[in-house]
Design an enzyme around this catalytic site. Structure first.
Site, PDB file in Angstrom:
ATOM      1  N   GLN A  31       0.806  -1.201   0.058  1.00 30.11           N
ATOM      2  CA  GLN A  31       0.035  -0.267   0.034  1.00 30.11           C
ATOM      3  C   GLN A  31       1.018   1.289  -0.177  1.00 30.11           C
ATOM      4  OE1 GLN A  31      -3.689   0.577   2.009  1.00 30.11           O
ATOM      5  NE2 GLN A  31      -3.082   2.707   1.183  1.00 30.11           N
ATOM      6  N   GLY A  32       0.673   2.047  -1.129  1.00 29.32           N
ATOM      7  CA  GLY A  32       1.532   3.227  -1.026  1.00 29.32           C
ATOM      8  C   GLY A  32       0.790   4.551  -0.873  1.00 29.32           C
ATOM      9  N   ALA A  33       1.363   5.621  -0.990  1.00 29.73           N
ATOM     10  CA  ALA A  33       0.470   6.743  -0.791  1.00 29.73           C
ATOM     11  C   ALA A  33      -0.750   7.032  -1.612  1.00 29.73           C
ATOM     12  CB  ALA A  33       1.561   8.049  -0.655  1.00 29.73           C
ATOM     13  N   GLU A  34      -0.469   6.600  -2.770  1.00 31.72           N
ATOM     14  CA  GLU A  34      -1.704   6.864  -3.707  1.00 31.72           C
ATOM     15  C   GLU A  34      -2.204   5.544  -4.262  1.00 31.72           C
ATOM     16  OE1 GLU A  34      -1.395   9.166  -6.969  1.00 31.72           O
ATOM     17  OE2 GLU A  34       0.432   8.543  -7.443  1.00 31.72           O
ATOM     18  N   ALA A  35      -1.552   4.343  -3.970  1.00 33.80           N
ATOM     19  CA  ALA A  35      -2.205   3.380  -4.845  1.00 33.80           C
ATOM     20  C   ALA A  35      -1.872   2.069  -4.067  1.00 33.80           C
ATOM     21  CB  ALA A  35      -1.678   3.274  -6.050  1.00 33.80           C
ATOM     22  N   ARG A  36      -2.963   0.908  -4.496  1.00 35.93           N
ATOM     23  CA  ARG A  36      -2.472  -0.384  -3.771  1.00 35.93           C
ATOM     24  C   ARG A  36      -1.933  -1.117  -4.776  1.00 35.93           C
ATOM     25  NH1 ARG A  36      -7.600   0.741  -1.411  1.00 35.93           N
ATOM     26  NH2 ARG A  36      -7.343   1.419   0.890  1.00 35.93           N
ATOM     27  N   LYS A  43      -2.030  -2.362 -10.152  1.00 32.28           N
ATOM     28  CA  LYS A  43      -2.027  -0.919  -9.578  1.00 32.28           C
ATOM     29  C   LYS A  43      -3.375  -0.096  -9.410  1.00 32.28           C
ATOM     30  CE  LYS A  43       0.765   2.992  -9.373  1.00 32.28           C
ATOM     31  NZ  LYS A  43       2.181   3.770  -9.405  1.00 32.28           N
ATOM     32  N   ASP A  86       8.882  11.516 -10.376  1.00 27.96           N
ATOM     33  CA  ASP A  86       9.009  11.126  -9.131  1.00 27.96           C
ATOM     34  C   ASP A  86      10.168  10.135  -9.103  1.00 27.96           C
ATOM     35  OD1 ASP A  86       8.802  10.639  -6.456  1.00 27.96           O
ATOM     36  OD2 ASP A  86       7.128   9.422  -6.535  1.00 27.96           O
TER      37      ASP A  86
END
Lengths: 220, 261
Positions: A9-14, A28, A131
């Site tokens: 789990q990232g900051a904007e997506a799983r 994603k 990024d």
């Protein structure tokens, strides 16, 4: 598709691990951010999914390793892509090698050279990653092949300014991974400049970007 | 018991606070407010602070019911900030420190913001979103230092808001940001503005020029000033929350501290 397994789990997506037409695949899925205005959230998410899918495809066309895109599903906010064989991030590689052999050891500088040439290839085509942290660069155990992931913030035809900011993000990411990373970054830039005639203009701009971040007046 | 007095005048506010063992006893302030469409200039701001600093000091002592002999140390904002206002206030801090024979401590403006907020909120190890007129940074404590994880690569968020307020000729009383917020509450439609997040950094200058270039056309029919304020807030704040979120994912911190002027 078999039932997906949550991987990260990232900051904007799983990220889910699954299969797609019999191949190991990663899903994603960008989740809704309820703090954003729904119109803004939809627009940003759509833009990023499209940008990411296009950049992944373009990256591979340029001969730079990136996951293969299997499917783009805008309504479900998903990209299905190739599941890469196990590899570590450049961040981990820097940590591991600088602890074991020092921040200016030969394998690390060779990796920096490869990274510089890879970035020159992307940048010469105007492809800005957006990024470029060391966690978004994967590398195999032999440090031979670098794979670029997470193109959600990429820009298709960036000018010197955007390309320079790309390098600046990388520089700071490397620095935050290891404080004595000067030689690594220098090797990235040397290789970058040797590979591409447009590099000088970007590196000049990078100088300005650095100054801008630090020497700004801070009032109030 | 430790009693400290702090002087701050790095921008358009002059404030003096007295703290006893972490308890704020008094904190009177004065703000230099300029007419609509104008920002605050250093020399005029310095004159404002010079005119008010002694009154504010007396007020701080009176409200706190503290006499100079009870004070243990004098603190002041050393910078960063506007030169002339900073100097004006520092001179007073140094003078009273010598008069009262107390040690004097220079404080970094940003650290002051963060530590003050930690004291008030009780946050232990927060990821800090430090936003004000001149600052936009995402900061966290790591390796025994406050480190900047992300920041604006051009103008600060406050600056961006101030400039929009000037374009729309909004009042600077009590502050441009406050008036933008009041307008935004009545905004109906979201204007799509450039949303610029680069890794953990943000950029606002593109958004501002985008608005500047189209403002007359928008106001001629398509959008109201309220819509524009609303859209600026929605877009800019979403950018800040997103970068803060990214920093938290990196540091593993569970607390967010929002620190402003």
């Amino acid at each position: 598709m078999k039932s997906p397994q949550l991987l990260k789990q990232g900051a904007e997506a799983r990220l889910y691990r699954t299969t797609f037409c019999g191949r190991p695949a990663i899903v994603k899925e960008r989740f809704k951010k309820t703090y954003r205005h729904p119109e803004l959230d939809d627009a940003i998410t759509n833009d990023r999914i499209k940008a990411e899918a296009r950049a992944l495809v373009r990256c591979r066309k340029l001969g730079v390793r990136a996951p293969v895109v299997y499917q783009v599903d805008l309504p479900r906010r998903r990209i299905v892509m190739q599941d890469l064989p196990e590899c570590s991030t450049v961040r981990e590689a820097i940590c591991r090698l600088s602890a074991a052999q020092g921040a200016d050891c030969e394998p690390l500088l060779a990796l920096a050279g490869r990274l510089g040439r890879l970035l020159a290839t992307l940048h010469a085509a105007g492809l800005v990653h957006g990024d470029l942290t060391t966690s978004n660069l994967l590398v195999d155990d032999q440090l031979e092949h670098i794979t670029v992931i997470d193109f959600g913030l990429s820009v298709a035809d960036g000018g010197a300014e955007e390309l320079a900011v790309d390098l600046y993000v990388l520089e700071r990411a490397v620095l935050s991974t290891h404080p004595q990373s000067g030689p690594f970054t220098e090797h990235v830039y040397t290789a970058y400049e040797q590979q591409w005639s447009g590099a000088r203009a970007v590196l000049d701009k990078l100088h300005q970007v650095r100054m801008r971040g630090r020497k700004r007046l801070m009032l109030g | 018991m430790v009693v400290t007095i702090g002087f701050e005048g790095s921008a358009n506010k002059i404030g003096i606070g007295i703290i006893r063992d972490g308890e704020v006893l008094s904190n009177p302030r004065r703000t230099y407010i300029t007419p609509p469409g104008e920002g605050f200039q250093p020399s005029a701001t310095a004159r404002h602070h010079q005119a008010h600093v002694l009154d504010v000091l007396q007020e701080a002592l009176d409200i706190a019911k503290i006499t100079p002999d009870q004070i243990d140390a004098v603190c002041y904002t050393k910078g960063p900030g506007m030169g002339a206002p900073l100097v004006s206030v520092a001179v007073v801090a140094r003078t009273v420190a010598q008069l009262w024979q107390k040690p004097i401590i220079g404080v970094n403006h940003c650290i002051g913001h963060i530590e003050m907020a930690r004291l008030i909120t009780g946050a232990d190890d927060p990821t800090v979103l430090y936003v004000s007129g001149g600052n936009t940074q995402v900061i966290a404590y790591s390796e025994r230092r406050y480190q900047i994880f992300g920041e604006t690569i051009d103008m600060a968020i406050g600056n961006c808001f101030d400039r929009l307020a000037r374009l729309l000729k909004l009042s600077n009383d009590p502050s441009p940001g406050y008036n933008i917020e009041q307008m935004a509450k009545r905004g109906q439609r979201l204007v799509r503005l450039p949303y610029v997040v680069k890794g953990m950094d943000v950029s606002f200058s593109g958004m501002l020029s985008f608005i500047e270039e189209r403002l007359d056309k928008w106001l001629a029919g398509e959008y109201t000033p309220q819509d524009i304020c609303f859209s600026l807030q929605e877009t800019a704040f979403a950018m800040l929350v997103e970068t803060t979120e990214r920093a938290m994912a990196l540091t593993g911190s569970q607390e967010v501290l929002i620190s402003d002027r």
